[in-house]
Design a protein around this motif. Structure first.
Motif, PDB file in Angstrom:
ATOM      1  N   ASP A  18      16.281 -17.594   9.396  1.00  0.00           N
ATOM      2  CA  ASP A  18      16.859 -18.787  10.035  1.00  0.00           C
ATOM      3  C   ASP A  18      16.393 -18.903  11.483  1.00  0.00           C
ATOM      4  OD1 ASP A  18      18.267 -19.617   7.776  1.00  0.00           O
ATOM      5  OD2 ASP A  18      20.162 -18.729   8.435  1.00  0.00           O
ATOM      6  N   ALA A  19      16.414 -17.779  12.202  1.00  0.00           N
ATOM      7  CA  ALA A  19      16.010 -17.797  13.610  1.00  0.00           C
ATOM      8  C   ALA A  19      14.528 -18.113  13.757  1.00  0.00           C
ATOM      9  CB  ALA A  19      16.346 -16.459  14.265  1.00  0.00           C
ATOM     10  N   LEU A  20      13.694 -17.614  12.845  1.00  0.00           N
ATOM     11  CA  LEU A  20      12.259 -17.873  12.933  1.00  0.00           C
ATOM     12  C   LEU A  20      11.950 -19.336  12.605  1.00  0.00           C
ATOM     13  CD1 LEU A  20       9.527 -16.651  13.604  1.00  0.00           C
ATOM     14  CD2 LEU A  20       9.374 -15.834  11.237  1.00  0.00           C
ATOM     15  N   VAL A  21      12.628 -19.897  11.624  1.00  0.00           N
ATOM     16  CA  VAL A  21      12.466 -21.320  11.304  1.00  0.00           C
ATOM     17  C   VAL A  21      12.919 -22.170  12.490  1.00  0.00           C
ATOM     18  CG1 VAL A  21      13.325 -23.181   9.813  1.00  0.00           C
ATOM     19  CG2 VAL A  21      12.526 -21.034   8.796  1.00  0.00           C
ATOM     20  N   ALA A  22      14.027 -21.809  13.113  1.00  0.00           N
ATOM     21  CA  ALA A  22      14.526 -22.543  14.281  1.00  0.00           C
ATOM     22  C   ALA A  22      13.542 -22.444  15.451  1.00  0.00           C
ATOM     23  CB  ALA A  22      15.902 -22.024  14.686  1.00  0.00           C
ATOM     24  N   PHE A  23      12.909 -21.284  15.639  1.00  0.00           N
ATOM     25  CA  PHE A  23      11.903 -21.097  16.681  1.00  0.00           C
ATOM     26  C   PHE A  23      10.774 -22.105  16.492  1.00  0.00           C
ATOM     27  CE2 PHE A  23       7.812 -19.304  17.915  1.00  0.00           C
ATOM     28  CZ  PHE A  23       8.038 -18.873  19.206  1.00  0.00           C
ATOM     29  N   PHE A  24      10.245 -22.208  15.278  1.00  0.00           N
ATOM     30  CA  PHE A  24       9.143 -23.144  15.030  1.00  0.00           C
ATOM     31  C   PHE A  24       9.596 -24.594  15.127  1.00  0.00           C
ATOM     32  CE2 PHE A  24       6.870 -19.379  13.584  1.00  0.00           C
ATOM     33  CZ  PHE A  24       5.637 -19.604  14.175  1.00  0.00           C
ATOM     34  N   ALA A  25      10.863 -24.860  14.874  1.00  0.00           N
ATOM     35  CA  ALA A  25      11.381 -26.225  15.054  1.00  0.00           C
ATOM     36  C   ALA A  25      11.278 -26.641  16.517  1.00  0.00           C
ATOM     37  CB  ALA A  25      12.825 -26.319  14.564  1.00  0.00           C
ATOM     38  N   GLU A  33       7.311 -29.429  27.720  1.00  0.00           N
ATOM     39  CA  GLU A  33       8.592 -29.608  27.032  1.00  0.00           C
ATOM     40  C   GLU A  33       8.816 -28.509  25.997  1.00  0.00           C
ATOM     41  OE1 GLU A  33       8.357 -33.567  25.485  1.00  0.00           O
ATOM     42  OE2 GLU A  33       8.035 -34.413  27.476  1.00  0.00           O
ATOM     43  N   ALA A  34       7.765 -28.124  25.295  1.00  0.00           N
ATOM     44  CA  ALA A  34       7.881 -27.071  24.290  1.00  0.00           C
ATOM     45  C   ALA A  34       8.270 -25.747  24.935  1.00  0.00           C
ATOM     46  CB  ALA A  34       6.573 -26.929  23.519  1.00  0.00           C
ATOM     47  N   LEU A  35       7.619 -25.393  26.035  1.00  0.00           N
ATOM     48  CA  LEU A  35       7.967 -24.139  26.717  1.00  0.00           C
ATOM     49  C   LEU A  35       9.386 -24.190  27.275  1.00  0.00           C
ATOM     50  CD1 LEU A  35       4.770 -22.956  28.603  1.00  0.00           C
ATOM     51  CD2 LEU A  35       5.507 -22.503  26.266  1.00  0.00           C
ATOM     52  N   ALA A  36       9.777 -25.335  27.811  1.00  0.00           N
ATOM     53  CA  ALA A  36      11.142 -25.477  28.326  1.00  0.00           C
ATOM     54  C   ALA A  36      12.166 -25.308  27.204  1.00  0.00           C
ATOM     55  CB  ALA A  36      11.312 -26.834  29.008  1.00  0.00           C
ATOM     56  N   GLY A  79      16.437 -19.220  24.815  1.00  0.00           N
ATOM     57  CA  GLY A  79      16.522 -17.785  25.061  1.00  0.00           C
ATOM     58  C   GLY A  79      15.314 -16.979  24.639  1.00  0.00           C
ATOM     59  N   HIS A  80      14.209 -17.628  24.307  1.00  0.00           N
ATOM     60  CA  HIS A  80      12.996 -16.899  23.920  1.00  0.00           C
ATOM     61  C   HIS A  80      12.204 -16.516  25.163  1.00  0.00           C
ATOM     62  CE1 HIS A  80      13.697 -17.818  19.744  1.00  0.00           C
ATOM     63  NE2 HIS A  80      13.904 -19.074  20.083  1.00  0.00           N
ATOM     64  N   ALA A 109       0.605 -19.901  26.921  1.00  0.00           N
ATOM     65  CA  ALA A 109       1.627 -18.877  27.113  1.00  0.00           C
ATOM     66  C   ALA A 109       1.851 -18.163  25.795  1.00  0.00           C
ATOM     67  CB  ALA A 109       2.926 -19.512  27.596  1.00  0.00           C
ATOM     68  N   PHE A 110       2.421 -16.968  25.873  1.00  0.00           N
ATOM     69  CA  PHE A 110       2.856 -16.261  24.678  1.00  0.00           C
ATOM     70  C   PHE A 110       4.373 -16.300  24.643  1.00  0.00           C
ATOM     71  CE2 PHE A 110      -1.375 -14.340  24.537  1.00  0.00           C
ATOM     72  CZ  PHE A 110      -1.617 -14.374  23.168  1.00  0.00           C
ATOM     73  N   ALA A 111       4.912 -16.545  23.455  1.00  0.00           N
ATOM     74  CA  ALA A 111       6.358 -16.555  23.253  1.00  0.00           C
ATOM     75  C   ALA A 111       6.704 -15.479  22.237  1.00  0.00           C
ATOM     76  CB  ALA A 111       6.819 -17.919  22.761  1.00  0.00           C
ATOM     77  N   ALA A 112       7.826 -14.819  22.463  1.00  0.00           N
ATOM     78  CA  ALA A 112       8.315 -13.817  21.523  1.00  0.00           C
ATOM     79  C   ALA A 112       9.184 -14.519  20.490  1.00  0.00           C
ATOM     80  CB  ALA A 112       9.116 -12.754  22.272  1.00  0.00           C
ATOM     81  N   ALA A 113       8.715 -14.521  19.250  1.00  0.00           N
ATOM     82  CA  ALA A 113       9.454 -15.165  18.167  1.00  0.00           C
ATOM     83  C   ALA A 113      10.432 -14.176  17.539  1.00  0.00           C
ATOM     84  CB  ALA A 113       8.478 -15.678  17.110  1.00  0.00           C
ATOM     85  N   PRO A 114      11.469 -14.671  16.905  1.00  0.00           N
ATOM     86  CA  PRO A 114      12.401 -13.778  16.206  1.00  0.00           C
ATOM     87  C   PRO A 114      11.648 -12.914  15.191  1.00  0.00           C
ATOM     88  CG  PRO A 114      13.342 -15.961  16.375  1.00  0.00           C
ATOM     89  CD  PRO A 114      11.915 -16.066  16.850  1.00  0.00           C
ATOM     90  N   GLY A 115      12.050 -11.670  15.092  1.00  0.00           N
ATOM     91  CA  GLY A 115      11.376 -10.739  14.199  1.00  0.00           C
ATOM     92  C   GLY A 115      10.224 -10.015  14.864  1.00  0.00           C
ATOM     93  N   GLY A 116       9.902 -10.375  16.112  1.00  0.00           N
ATOM     94  CA  GLY A 116       8.899  -9.645  16.878  1.00  0.00           C
ATOM     95  C   GLY A 116       7.507 -10.227  16.908  1.00  0.00           C
ATOM     96  N   HIS A 117       7.265 -11.341  16.215  1.00  0.00           N
ATOM     97  CA  HIS A 117       5.924 -11.921  16.224  1.00  0.00           C
ATOM     98  C   HIS A 117       5.610 -12.563  17.575  1.00  0.00           C
ATOM     99  CE1 HIS A 117       4.974 -11.307  12.026  1.00  0.00           C
ATOM    100  NE2 HIS A 117       6.221 -11.640  11.743  1.00  0.00           N
ATOM    101  N   ARG A 118       4.326 -12.503  17.942  1.00  0.00           N
ATOM    102  CA  ARG A 118       3.831 -13.188  19.143  1.00  0.00           C
ATOM    103  C   ARG A 118       3.256 -14.524  18.712  1.00  0.00           C
ATOM    104  NH1 ARG A 118       0.468  -9.674  23.140  1.00  0.00           N
ATOM    105  NH2 ARG A 118      -0.801 -11.489  22.785  1.00  0.00           N
ATOM    106  N   VAL A 119       3.616 -15.573  19.445  1.00  0.00           N
ATOM    107  CA  VAL A 119       3.086 -16.907  19.163  1.00  0.00           C
ATOM    108  C   VAL A 119       2.482 -17.443  20.456  1.00  0.00           C
ATOM    109  CG1 VAL A 119       3.626 -19.269  18.444  1.00  0.00           C
ATOM    110  CG2 VAL A 119       4.757 -17.334  17.332  1.00  0.00           C
ATOM    111  N   GLU A 120       1.192 -17.769  20.398  1.00  0.00           N
ATOM    112  CA  GLU A 120       0.523 -18.369  21.551  1.00  0.00           C
ATOM    113  C   GLU A 120       0.739 -19.870  21.488  1.00  0.00           C
ATOM    114  OE1 GLU A 120      -3.846 -18.560  23.745  1.00  0.00           O
ATOM    115  OE2 GLU A 120      -3.635 -17.472  21.854  1.00  0.00           O
ATOM    116  N   VAL A 121       1.136 -20.452  22.600  1.00  0.00           N
ATOM    117  CA  VAL A 121       1.333 -21.899  22.697  1.00  0.00           C
ATOM    118  C   VAL A 121       0.312 -22.403  23.711  1.00  0.00           C
ATOM    119  CG1 VAL A 121       2.958 -23.742  23.202  1.00  0.00           C
ATOM    120  CG2 VAL A 121       3.799 -21.591  22.231  1.00  0.00           C
TER     121      VAL A 121
END
Length: 117
Positions: free
Chosen positions: A16-23, A75-78, A84-85, A99-111
């Motif tokens: 749920d948290a990872l899906v919300a992160f990508f939302a 806006e995405a980074l904000a 809280g990411h 930037a790199f964001a820490a996604a739930p579960g520990g994955h790194r996502v470059e934006v």
């Protein structure tokens, strides 16, 4: 040829948290095929998907990552920070803010604001 999707392993309770992160990055949840129901969740933006695969012991590469282009970069980074990411700005190797964001579960996502040309 284009890449259609990336697949990320996560524990079922983190899905749920990872899906919300990508939302927060403009992805919407879509239904996987019935044959995969209960084993995965999918999110999509445009023609690109991320498949969230349920795993008891997920593999999270320490440096490997998924990269997404966010035309609404600031806006995405904000939104990620407000949720809280942890977001870390990185060098602009090709002139694009990224930037790199820490996604739930520990994955790194470059934006990125835009991809390399």
């Amino acid at each position: 040829m284009t890449i259609h999707h990336a697949a990320l392993e996560t524990r079922r309770h983190d899905a749920d948290a990872l899906v919300a992160f990508f939302a927060l990055l403009g992805f919407e949840e879509v239904e996987p095929p019935p044959t995969l129901s209960g084993r995965t969740r999918w999110v999509q933006r445009g023609d690109t998907q991320v498949h969230v695969l349920f795993a008891e012991d997920p593999v999270v590469p320490p440096a490997g990552h998924v990269a997404v282009v966010a035309p609404d970069y600031d806006e995405a980074l904000a939104a990620l920070r407000a949720a809280g990411h942890r977001v870390t700005d990185r060098a602009e190797h090709w002139g694009s803010p990224r930037a790199f964001a820490a996604a739930p579960g520990g994955h790194r996502v470059e934006v990125m604001a835009f991809p390399p040309t």
